[in-house]
Design an enzyme around this catalytic site. Structure first.
Site, PDB file in Angstrom:
ATOM      1  CB  ALA A  13      -0.795   0.090   1.445  1.00 45.55           C
ATOM      2  N   GLY A  72       0.608  -4.931   0.880  1.00 43.04           N
ATOM      3  CA  GLY A  72      -0.546  -4.938   0.089  1.00 43.04           C
ATOM      4  C   GLY A  72      -0.522  -5.469  -1.220  1.00 43.04           C
ATOM      5  CD  GLU A 102      -2.502  -7.144   2.893  1.00 45.33           C
ATOM      6  OE1 GLU A 102      -1.915  -6.118   2.559  1.00 45.33           O
ATOM      7  OE2 GLU A 102      -3.059  -7.234   3.916  1.00 45.33           O
TER       8      GLU A 102
END
Ligand code: CAA
Length: 268
Positions: free
Chosen positions: A74, A119, A122
């Site tokens: 992220a 992220g 993920e």
């Protein structure tokens, strides 16, 4: 800003190209190693909403631009000043996207071409299959930043590789290479970088040759079934198996076998 030109969608942080019913979605923020900011999450959400109802797409491949990173996490610049409420909202946005990918009616292959961190890891975990290039690196480094994963890492990593191994990676923030990711079952294949996209496309083409209705139900049976106890999951499989026999694909698939010819599936 998103503009629509005919059937092709144009994005600020993505490139989307559909050829032979394979949509290749490339996250394209090379200056930030393809880090996921809010705009990129929203654009990905738009793509997956479209793909779900788009008969012209049968398999999606997600990858990152350049040779260095799939997605380096992220966006830390965007996250640094977030309030608790804004961080919660950002996490929710990420979660909604990851769930849309996981529940997408079309198979989604992650072609992991470099750093797949936070992220980014993920995102790869929410895809159905992960193919890594030899230079891919994986980690959930959030604890080094004083936070925890916010797009499902604590949940999907443990479900994929088991609690002990997941906790080791989540607690230490250690980075692992592609071979180690393969050894612990985090990725399905490791290939040289120059063969990555072709390998993903060839897997996609193989899937496209199968009965589309069955492909959709296989994904649904596995993903939904994993959230149920075994008896209910087996019952669910039985219902979906029965449903296959209401499809033209089942009739064509079995007839083509008996007539010793390739099947001509219609996806119904
Ligand atoms: N967010 C924003 N920018 C990032 C970024 C990220 N996650 N990762 C890299 N960048 C930027 C860098 O700031 C740098 O920008 P500048 O050129 O403007 O300085 C550019 O990308 C290139 O990166 P580096 O110079 O750091 O490249 P490197 O080769 O030295 O290192 C790296 C590569 C190991 C991937 C390193 O960039 C790194 O550690 N990145 C951060 C990884 C990370 O911690 N990710 C997790 C984020 S938290 C998260 O994802 C929470 C969640 O679950 C929702």
């Amino acid at each position: 800003m998103i503009t629509v030109k005919g059937d092709e969608m144009e994005f600020e942080n993505l490139k989307v190209e559909t050829t032979n019913r394979i949509a290749v979605v490339t996250i394209n923020r090379p200056e930030a190693l393809n880090a996921l900011n809010e705009q990129t999450l929203s654009e990905l959400q738009t793509v997956f909403t479209d793909v779900n109802n788009n008969d012209g797409v049968r398999v999606v491949i997600v990858t990152g631009s350049g040779k260095k990173a799939f997605v380096a996490g992220a966006d830390i610049v965007a996250m640094q000043q977030l309030s608790a409420l804004d961080a919660r909202r950002f996490s929710k946005l990420g979660h909604e996207l990851m769930r849309s990918i996981e529940t997408c009616s079309k198979p989604v292959i992650a072609a992991v071409n470099g750093f797949s961190l936070g992220g980014g890891c993920e995102l790869a975990l929410s895809c159905d299959v992960r193919i890594a290039s030899e230079n891919a690196r994986f980690s959930q480094p959030e604890v080094s930043l004083g936070v925890i994963p916010g797009f499902g890492g604590t949940q999907r990593l443990a479900r994929l590789i088991g609690k002990g191994r997941a906790l080791e990676l989540l607690l230490t923030g250690d980075m692992i290479d592609a071979d180690e990711a393969y050894r612990i079952g985090m990725v399905n294949k490791v290939v040289p970088q120059e063969e990555l996209l072709e390998t993903a496309k060839s897997m996609a083409t193989k899937i496209i040759g199968k009965g589309p209705f069955a492909v959709k139900l296989v994904k649904e049976a596995v993903c939904t079934g994993l959230e149920m106890d075994l008896d209910r999951a087996n019952q669910y499989e039985t219902e979906l198996f029965g449903l296959c026999f209401a499809s033209l694909d089942q009739k064509e698939g079995m007839l083509s076998f008996l007539e010793k010819r390739p099947a001509n599936f219609v996806g119904q």
